[in-house]
Motif scaffolding. Structure first.
Motif, short mmCIF file in Angstrom:
data_model
loop_
_atom_site.label_atom_id
_atom_site.label_comp_id
_atom_site.label_asym_id
_atom_site.label_seq_id
_atom_site.Cartn_x
_atom_site.Cartn_y
_atom_site.Cartn_z
N ASP A 713 0.78 -1.15 0.00
CA ASP A 713 -0.08 -0.02 -0.02
C ASP A 713 0.87 1.28 -0.01
OD1 ASP A 713 0.98 -0.97 2.56
OD2 ASP A 713 -0.67 0.63 3.54
N ASN A 714 1.87 1.16 0.61
CA ASN A 714 2.87 2.33 0.89
C ASN A 714 3.45 2.72 -0.29
OD1 ASN A 714 5.55 3.69 1.91
ND2 ASN A 714 4.32 3.85 3.40
N ALA A 715 3.75 1.81 -1.30
CA ALA A 715 4.26 2.00 -2.50
C ALA A 715 3.53 3.03 -3.35
CB ALA A 715 4.96 0.82 -3.27
N LEU A 716 2.10 2.91 -3.26
CA LEU A 716 1.19 3.45 -3.97
C LEU A 716 1.06 4.91 -3.39
CD1 LEU A 716 -1.12 0.44 -4.31
CD2 LEU A 716 -0.11 1.72 -6.29
N MET A 717 1.25 5.13 -2.31
CA MET A 717 1.05 6.71 -1.89
C MET A 717 1.90 7.67 -2.15
SD MET A 717 0.31 5.31 2.10
CE MET A 717 -1.09 3.96 2.42
N SER A 718 1.83 7.93 -3.44
CA SER A 718 2.78 9.10 -4.13
C SER A 718 2.36 10.48 -3.67
CB SER A 718 2.97 8.97 -5.37
OG SER A 718 1.88 8.68 -6.08
N ARG A 719 1.07 10.61 -3.12
CA ARG A 719 0.64 11.84 -2.51
C ARG A 719 0.09 11.82 -0.97
NH1 ARG A 719 -3.36 13.68 -7.61
NH2 ARG A 719 -1.90 12.89 -9.35
N VAL A 720 0.37 12.58 -0.44
CA VAL A 720 -0.16 12.85 0.87
C VAL A 720 -0.96 14.44 1.41
CG1 VAL A 720 1.48 11.20 2.05
CG2 VAL A 720 1.88 13.81 2.09
N GLN A 721 -1.65 14.36 2.27
CA GLN A 721 -2.37 15.41 2.80
C GLN A 721 -1.58 15.86 4.13
OE1 GLN A 721 -4.65 16.92 0.60
NE2 GLN A 721 -4.27 18.70 1.58
N GLY A 728 1.69 15.55 10.23
CA GLY A 728 1.49 14.06 9.80
C GLY A 728 0.94 14.15 8.48
N THR A 729 1.21 12.81 7.91
CA THR A 729 0.89 12.94 6.47
C THR A 729 -0.40 11.97 6.42
OG1 THR A 729 2.27 10.77 6.63
CG2 THR A 729 3.43 12.84 5.58
N GLY A 730 -1.40 12.53 6.13
CA GLY A 730 -2.78 12.01 5.78
C GLY A 730 -2.45 10.94 4.63
N MET A 731 -2.68 9.61 4.86
CA MET A 731 -2.56 8.60 3.81
C MET A 731 -3.71 7.96 3.29
SD MET A 731 0.70 7.82 6.30
CE MET A 731 1.21 6.05 5.76
N ARG A 732 -4.66 8.26 3.61
CA ARG A 732 -5.84 7.71 2.79
C ARG A 732 -6.60 8.71 1.87
NH1 ARG A 732 -8.39 4.56 8.10
NH2 ARG A 732 -6.61 3.09 8.14
N VAL A 733 -5.50 9.46 0.86
CA VAL A 733 -5.99 10.15 -0.17
C VAL A 733 -5.39 9.62 -1.26
CG1 VAL A 733 -5.91 11.94 1.51
CG2 VAL A 733 -3.92 11.61 0.45
N THR A 734 -5.11 8.34 -1.29
CA THR A 734 -4.72 7.65 -2.71
C THR A 734 -5.62 7.13 -3.38
OG1 THR A 734 -2.35 7.27 -1.57
CG2 THR A 734 -3.14 5.95 -3.51
N PHE A 735 -5.95 7.40 -4.66
CA PHE A 735 -6.90 6.74 -5.68
C PHE A 735 -6.30 5.84 -6.46
CE2 PHE A 735 -8.64 11.14 -4.65
CZ PHE A 735 -9.69 10.78 -3.47
N VAL A 736 -7.00 4.81 -6.58
CA VAL A 736 -6.28 3.80 -7.34
C VAL A 736 -7.39 3.23 -8.68
CG1 VAL A 736 -4.46 3.14 -6.13
CG2 VAL A 736 -6.74 1.88 -5.70
N ARG A 737 -6.87 2.63 -9.73
CA ARG A 737 -7.67 1.90 -10.57
C ARG A 737 -7.24 0.38 -10.24
NH1 ARG A 737 -6.28 2.73 -15.97
NH2 ARG A 737 -4.40 3.65 -15.50
N VAL A 738 -8.27 -0.46 -10.68
CA VAL A 738 -7.84 -1.75 -10.00
C VAL A 738 -7.99 -2.49 -11.78
CG1 VAL A 738 -8.72 -4.04 -9.21
CG2 VAL A 738 -9.20 -1.84 -8.31
N LEU A 739 -6.95 -2.92 -12.13
CA LEU A 739 -6.70 -3.78 -13.50
C LEU A 739 -6.23 -5.16 -13.40
CD1 LEU A 739 -4.36 -1.16 -15.26
CD2 LEU A 739 -6.93 -1.17 -15.00
N ARG A 740 -6.84 -5.93 -14.45
CA ARG A 740 -6.43 -7.54 -14.23
C ARG A 740 -4.92 -7.56 -14.48
NH1 ARG A 740 -9.89 -8.38 -18.56
NH2 ARG A 740 -11.57 -8.89 -16.96
N ALA A 741 -4.31 -8.39 -13.60
CA ALA A 741 -2.70 -8.55 -13.87
C ALA A 741 -2.56 -9.46 -15.06
CB ALA A 741 -2.37 -9.30 -12.60
N GLU A 742 -1.42 -9.09 -15.61
CA GLU A 742 -1.18 -9.86 -17.02
C GLU A 742 -0.45 -11.10 -16.63
OE1 GLU A 742 1.18 -7.10 -19.33
OE2 GLU A 742 -0.68 -5.87 -19.31
N GLY A 743 -0.60 -12.06 -17.50
CA GLY A 743 -0.15 -13.51 -17.34
C GLY A 743 -0.70 -14.42 -16.33
#
Ligand code: SF4
Length: 743
Positions: A713-721, A728-743
């Protein structure tokens, strides 16, 4: 057969118990412990666990210099013989073949992971030379300590003696800092650890984004389960049907980021519908009139539109609080850095606690009982003329000077403002997994002249070090004693070695003392052995080191409730007004003339940004069998859970054409992609968010079991508030898309 309780060197040091202050040990008698396996003589060593920070009491059973197993210490006053799965897996850490084994100095490019093995003398001479050079060239403030864990306290003393005020650990800015500041602004004191929540006596328990049962701390989870068995009611506020939500009388699946609106509406009902503890508030609080006016119109109906919770449920749960008061245990949470207005949310929780009259009352939040450990007679520490670099006390007015602001130090390293930071000493802190915005951390590390790492395992950040020092595990070392005022029966517990350190690893106290000697700072460590160190600290509390060593912990009588307090405990509410500050005088001072928002003396709701179309808010939490990113390589725990999974709403999954158990990846708004993880499609999560347990997806190839398993999860947190009050760094401000993994 011969039963032996090992007291090691403590017995030699044992002296009669002297007593200082108003708190005395409950018992000075050391019990005997049976300890046999067949005809093999087993030594039993009482110590405490460090598979997480709760530090449950442990008995290590040792034969022929090997720890055969660990079990719970029944004499430990808080944890009473219980260990969780992680605690029981402690021997697997001790005997993990992937441990760091000897000191190493970098020979390749930084980050390449190429090192040469050196002796301890070479390593410590090199370390001392680097620190001396940096001090000469840039001043002592140019070296920052990034600590975590008990042993790092020794190094904290060393860095102060060296002249650097710069230290920062994630337990503040990435975890409980907002909570502690919010409660301290309201009640004059923070909560400490373990949190003094009186679950044993509670009639109503409220959890807001707190996942008891998934975060497992033995004494807390036991008290929670027992409270529910005896009929305590439970409100769980969580977008996800967590383990605790499954036990709740009311599960409130709130729209993420709108907790403040719910809290304000609850307060509105308590005040405007006369459910609050009037007598308590009149006696102990200030600012009630301002609060009442502030809440005008912030009704459950107002909150329904924001939180997506039915107004009827908001009103019913507020009424349940009114009925149960003052035995309302609103858990303050632990990891509370969510949205950047987190200190204000903690303020709202603290005010709600005050309105139910629960602070210092049975079934609410109890008071710590002060303990008075001994002190060392040390030379004065040098004062820094340049102040701190992390913004504590300046940019972030209420940041802890003790624990510091990790992200503030990373900023300072990148910008060289207010002055250049040139060296990091990273002690037990995986800076790449515990602090968000990993790319910034890596860029900062790239700029440094020197990075020293002290750790037990080859975690992600170790490969970026110039110098790697292998620390002994908690089963092989002495540490600072665990002195705990925030328990109903306050106590002191010992950590002592069960076996000699394996390989060439060394205890933190030894590493620090040896380095101090090379730097000419040995006067700050005026004890010859760790036993003497312990003796100086605990004997002024009336604790004999012999007893402590034999039983592992010694408890005292507590004074947890208002009516128990004595003058020596200090003021009930050490705020500027001496009362509970519903309206914060300190925030009022800071908000006057300040352009930046966020310092309101009364908490207010600030709308959060919604996920863009096709995106989900990334939520995260804990696995009951892992601690942070520290235990995924443990053979036993890895066999229980090797990787995490992604919770997603079942209908949403169908709409995306995804199946349960299929492998997916996450991509954030900046294009950062996760490693693949398995999908868990369920009705038990809202449609606007996804959830995963923290700590997986390790990038450390020296962790042979954990490497590349699951997603981080941490690796996806390129933005904080960032929270303007405490950094403190607000860490629930990450938005993601969910894609099928290849292979
Ligand atoms: S809760 Fe578990 S891991 Fe944490 S200290 Fe206790 S036994 Fe160890």
């Amino acid at each position: 057969m011969d039963t032996k309780v090992t007291r090691r060197n403590f017995v030699k040091l044992s002296v009669g118990a002297g007593v200082l202050g108003a708190t005395q040990p409950l018992s000075a008698e050391a019990p005997s412990r049976p300890g046999w396996r067949g005809t093999q003589r087993i030594e039993q060593i009482a110590t405490n666990c460090e598979m997480c920070f709760w530090r449950c009491g442990v008995i290590a059973e040792v034969a022929d210099g090997k720890v055969l197993r660990v079990s719970g210490n029944p004499d430990h006053p808080l944890t009473q013989g219980r260990l969780c799965a992680r605690g029981n897996a402690g021997t697997e850490l001790l005997y993990d073949p992937d441990r760091l084994k000897y000191p190493q100095i970098r020979v390749g490019k930084r980050g390449e992971g190429k090192f040469k093995r050196v002796t301890w003398d070479e390593a410590l001479d090199y370390f001392a030379q680097k620190l001396t050079d940096l001090k000469t060239q840039y001043g002592p403030e140019s070296v920052a300590l990034m600590p975590h864990g008990v042993s790092s306290a020794f190094f904290g003393t060393l860095m102060r003696a060296y002249g650097s005020p710069n230290r920062a650990e994630p337990s503040f800015a990435q975890c409980r800092g907002p909570r502690d500041v919010g409660y301290a602004l309201t009640f004059g004191r923070d909560l400490g650890s373990p949190e003094p929540v009186d679950l044993e006596e509670a009639k109503l328990i409220i959890l807001i984004g707190s996942h008891i049962g998934e975060n497992v701390f033995t004494s807390q989870v036991t008290a929670f389960a027992e409270a529910l068995s005896r009929g305590a009611r439970l409100i769980v506020v969580d977008p996800r049907f967590s383990t605790s939500a499954a036990k709740a009388d009311w599960w409130l699946p709130i729209r993420p980021g709108t907790d403040m609106a719910l809290l304000l509406a609850w307060m509105n009902v308590l005040i405007w519908e006369n459910g609050y503890d009037k007598e308590y508030i009149e006696k102990h609080a200030t600012g009630f009139a301002e609060l009442r006016e502030h809440l005008r119109g912030l009704t459950p109906e107002w909150a329904e539109a924001i939180t997506e919770l039915p107004a009827g449920d908001i009103r019913a749960t507020a009424k349940a609080m009114a009925e149960a008061k003052p035995a309302v245990a609103l858990h303050p949470g632990r990891h509370t850095s969510w949205y950047g207005d987190d200190t204000q949310r903690a303020r709202a929780m603290a005010i709600l606690t005050a309105l139910t009259g629960s602070w210092g009352r049975k079934g609410g939040i109890f008071f710590p009982t002060p303990l008075k450990p001994g002190k060392f007679n040390l030379p004065p520490f040098p004062e820094s003329k340049r102040g701190r670099a992390d913004g504590a006390g300046t940019r972030f007015p209420f940041a802890s000077e003790d624990q510091g602001v990790t992200n503030g130090l990373i900023d300072a390293t990148l910008t060289e403002k207010p002055y250049p930071i040139k060296g990091w000493v990273i002690y037990g802190q995986n800076v790449l997994e515990s602090v968000p915005q990993r790319q910034r951390t890596l860029a900062a590390m790239e700029k440094l002249d020197f990075i020293a790492v002290v750790d037990v395992m080859p975690m992600e950040h170790v490969r970026y070090a110039d110098l790697v020092l292998p620390e002994a595990t908690y089963l092989e070392r002495y540490d600072m004693p665990h002195i705990v005022p925030s328990a109903k029966k306050p106590f002191v517990a010992v950590r002592q070695p069960a076996v000699e350190p394996l390989y060439e690893s060394k205890p933190g106290w030894w590493i620090t003392k040896e380095l101090a000697r090379r730097l000419g700072l040995e006067a700050y460590f005026p004890w010859k052995t760790p036993e003497q160190h312990l003796q100086t600290l605990v004997e002024p509390m009336g604790v004999s080191v012999g007893t402590l060593g034999a039983r592992g912990a010694v408890a005292f009588e507590g004074r947890p409730y208002i009516e128990d307090r004595i003058p020596a405990d200090g003021p009930l509410f050490p705020t500027p007004s001496g009362k509970i500050e519903l309206y914060s005088s300190l925030l009022k001072q800071l908000s006057t003339g300040r352009a930046a928002p966020g310092f309101d003396p009364l908490p207010r709701y600030t709308p959060v940004t919604n996920p863009p179309i096709g995106h989900f808010r990334l939520l995260y939490g804990r696995s009951p069998v892992h601690s942070f990113a520290r235990t995924q390589n443990n053979a036993l725990l890895n066999s229980l859970e090797a990787e995490n999974e992604l919770w997603i709403n079942a209908k949403v999954a169908r709409d995306l054409g995804l199946r349960n158990a299929q492998r997916v990846i996450l991509v954030n708004e900046d294009g950062v992609r996760s490693l693949p993880l398995k999908l868990f499609a369920t009705e038990g999560i809202r449609r606007d968010c996804v959830y995963m347990a923290h700590g997986f997806g390790s990038g450390a190839n020296g962790l042979r079991r954990a490497y590349g398993r699951g997603a981080s999860d941490n690796a996806l947190m390129s933005r904080v508030q960032v929270d303007p009050i405490m950094g403190g760094t607000g860490m629930r401000v990450t938005f993601v898309r969910v894609l099928r993994a290849e292979g």
